[in-house]
Design an enzyme around this catalytic site. Sequence first.
Site, PDB file in Angstrom:
ATOM      1  N   HIS A  97       0.814  -1.212   0.000  1.00 49.41           N
ATOM      2  CA  HIS A  97       0.000   0.000   0.000  1.00 49.41           C
ATOM      3  C   HIS A  97       0.851   1.268   0.000  1.00 49.41           C
ATOM      4  O   HIS A  97       0.335   2.368  -0.173  1.00 49.41           O
ATOM      5  CB  HIS A  97      -0.931  -0.022   1.226  1.00 49.41           C
ATOM      6  CG  HIS A  97      -1.987   1.032   1.225  1.00 49.41           C
ATOM      7  ND1 HIS A  97      -1.968   2.117   2.082  1.00 49.41           N
ATOM      8  CD2 HIS A  97      -3.098   1.184   0.461  1.00 49.41           C
ATOM      9  CE1 HIS A  97      -3.025   2.878   1.857  1.00 49.41           C
ATOM     10  NE2 HIS A  97      -3.728   2.337   0.881  1.00 49.41           N
ATOM     11  N   ARG A 136     -10.846  11.792   8.940  1.00 50.58           N
ATOM     12  CA  ARG A 136     -11.948  11.937   7.997  1.00 50.58           C
ATOM     13  C   ARG A 136     -13.082  10.959   8.292  1.00 50.58           C
ATOM     14  O   ARG A 136     -14.238  11.310   8.231  1.00 50.58           O
ATOM     15  CB  ARG A 136     -11.465  11.712   6.563  1.00 50.58           C
ATOM     16  CG  ARG A 136     -12.560  11.986   5.525  1.00 50.58           C
ATOM     17  CD  ARG A 136     -12.131  11.627   4.114  1.00 50.58           C
ATOM     18  NE  ARG A 136     -12.404  10.240   3.794  1.00 50.58           N
ATOM     19  CZ  ARG A 136     -11.507   9.355   3.385  1.00 50.58           C
ATOM     20  NH1 ARG A 136     -10.253   9.708   3.269  1.00 50.58           N
ATOM     21  NH2 ARG A 136     -11.839   8.119   3.096  1.00 50.58           N
ATOM     22  N   HIS A 146      -7.347  13.006   2.457  1.00 54.29           N
ATOM     23  CA  HIS A 146      -6.767  11.675   2.294  1.00 54.29           C
ATOM     24  C   HIS A 146      -5.349  11.560   2.844  1.00 54.29           C
ATOM     25  O   HIS A 146      -4.830  10.463   2.983  1.00 54.29           O
ATOM     26  CB  HIS A 146      -6.768  11.312   0.796  1.00 54.29           C
ATOM     27  CG  HIS A 146      -6.478   9.883   0.503  1.00 54.29           C
ATOM     28  ND1 HIS A 146      -5.284   9.464  -0.063  1.00 54.29           N
ATOM     29  CD2 HIS A 146      -7.209   8.762   0.674  1.00 54.29           C
ATOM     30  CE1 HIS A 146      -5.306   8.159  -0.232  1.00 54.29           C
ATOM     31  NE2 HIS A 146      -6.463   7.705   0.211  1.00 54.29           N
TER      32      HIS A 146
END
Length: 757
Positions: A500, A629, A657
């Site tokens: 990732h 978030r 993000h």
Amino acid sequence: MPQPESTQETRTGDGGARSSDVSITTSSPTANPWLRPRAANGRFVRAASDEDAEQDSSLPADRFLDREISWLQFNERVLQLAADEDVPLLERARFLAIFTSNLDEFFMVRVAGLKRRIATGIAVRSASGLEPREVLEQISVVAHDLTRVQARIFEDEVRPALAEEGITIVRWSDIEDAEQERLGDLFTEQIFPVLTPLAVDPAHPFPYISGLSLNLAVILINPKTGKEHFARVKVPPSLPRFMKVRRAGASVTSDLFEARFMPLEDVIAAHLDQLFPGMEVHEHYTFRVTRNEDLEVEEDDNENLLTALERELTRRRFGPPVRLEVDEDMDDHVMDLLVRELGVTDEEVYRLPAPLDLRGLNDIADIDRSDLHYPPFVARTNAELAPTESAKARSIIDKIRRQDVLLQHPYDSFSTSVQAFIEQAAADPKVLAIKQTLYRTSGDSPIVDALIDAAEAGKQVLAVVEIKARFDEQNNIEWARKLEHSGVHVVYGIVGLKTHCKLSLVVRQEAEGVRRYCHVGTGNYNPKTARLYEDFGLLTADPEVGEDLTKLFNQLSGVAPRSKFKRLLVAPRSIRDGLVDRIEKQIARQGRSGDGYVAIKVNSIVDEQIIDALYRASQAGVEVDVWVRGICALRPGVPGLSENIRVHSVLGRFLEHSRIFLFGSGEEREAWIGSADMMHRNLDRRVEALVRITEPRHVDLLFDLLRRGMSEEYSHWALDGDGRWIREHRDAAGEPLPDVQSWLIGAHAKRRRKARR
């Protein structure tokens, strides 16, 4: 882009409620079905959890909020934006579509996974103290509430407001005969050929209903026998969800002032007699099924991962149902048939007003009406990479040889920074090798094209592709093969771990020797989402970062021993421990000088060890700021536990993000950015990387950003200790508070103007 309760009151900055506010959660913690009841000592009652073994036993057992309910709260915040009259109208319509997409994925993955664990007997009590079935029951209650609120916002607020602006969603009975005739011709030419009516009788078993497809349940009567028949018609996903309906006699210019749309299922329903000639169409209703679409891929060294994944993608289409949405007017006997044939429970049925599946509102939100959208925004080249007055493109490699460049997208253009960096490296004859991680990217990505160009030019190119990126698997398989066929060395990372991290390494031959140029980011190498997602990225030629990335890529592509990194923290080995260690150092600093500080900006924070470290810091007096978030399992502001912790959330035109980690004060500050959220999967089952930011001006920028995100002077949601998110978006005079994203648009423009002087 939810909220967890049956009736939470959303508060405004001036203490009053407005008609557009969404109310989902209870105002009383004891009435809140997502919280455990309080004991006499004020603590929440919670049974022991299997997860407690690795948690701090000195802290209260009731200290974690439930992650699934917290996710629903996040989606409720999206719904609140759809209800906010201060948000441009077409953006409100888009937030309704985003809410639907978010909830779809939640059911396909989280609810489906929970049901699977319960069915197999491996589900355990959550860290919040809830039994798995309790969580499932509460999800059902909240999701039903949220979908009803969404329907009300659409029908009572957004739809009438659109009509006032000349944008209407009409039904078949609303249009004139001439318009019906024109749509009839369109049905015959474009819709009818792709429809497949499926009857149910002894010779035709109940058809398979694909996940997220919109369907018509049709009740037919045989006029000769009087016998009733059931049929299903799938609404083609290849056609627009809402069809444009031009008023009879309207001119082309009238489209500038009026836009009329009709749900595709209405057009099909009006012509069902053509699909079932000789039968009487007695009733018809819309319905939609959500299925388990999470993947379970057994990674075996002896089996090609691409082959295993492709096989599992085929299975995904046939996952068991987890939700059934139906037209609220559906007759009970039709409902009973669907429930029986699909094998769903009453709690999994959602009766909603038509039209179902509001994802189609994205098409309406794309209407070219600048007055109903956010003000225009175009990303600009980062001030440090901007071309000089000669208008000749600046060499990014030359620039980052001299100094680090910190990028913030979408305010800084992705195409003229990260994309240009890789494209310039691909075309540079002095570049020997390019190594790149790819998690999600677009199918026509210029990043992929640049890697192909580099390989075809004879450079050594390595792409570490994560083909198991959820819901992007098929797309990733396709361009992974495209890379392989072009001579790129494609590897799929380490067995058992998703790759990732967001890394790029360029190796270049220069006069003084080989030099390495690097990019470490918080977001994917996707030029499309880079225009919508807020992310940071570091471009650097620092030898320590180059050495670290070389070691990490060697681990990903080959068999390499455990490595020690100088400017990186890497999961699953060192991010959790590294962050906890830095939190503990702030506890020690607080004891010495009284100015300990920790600030974290992430998408989600669930990991119990990280949360417990933050609780210990708060108990020691350290000021802790958390900007999240989505999911937050941490309870802020609880006396004796977390009174020094604040939690804010910011939602807006861009999706927040980036992941940022800040520690300390004065000259001893540390700043890190990277790909990892504070979740078990990120810290234990993924390869993630954080890089330390060392340039003082960049550290200042990150600390300033977190200060603004946690400021009461900007619009935000604040989480309290009872698990309620309270919206603060108006000042004491009732005027809208500014938002951080608008400030950032102005701040980046100001920096670019200053750089040109």
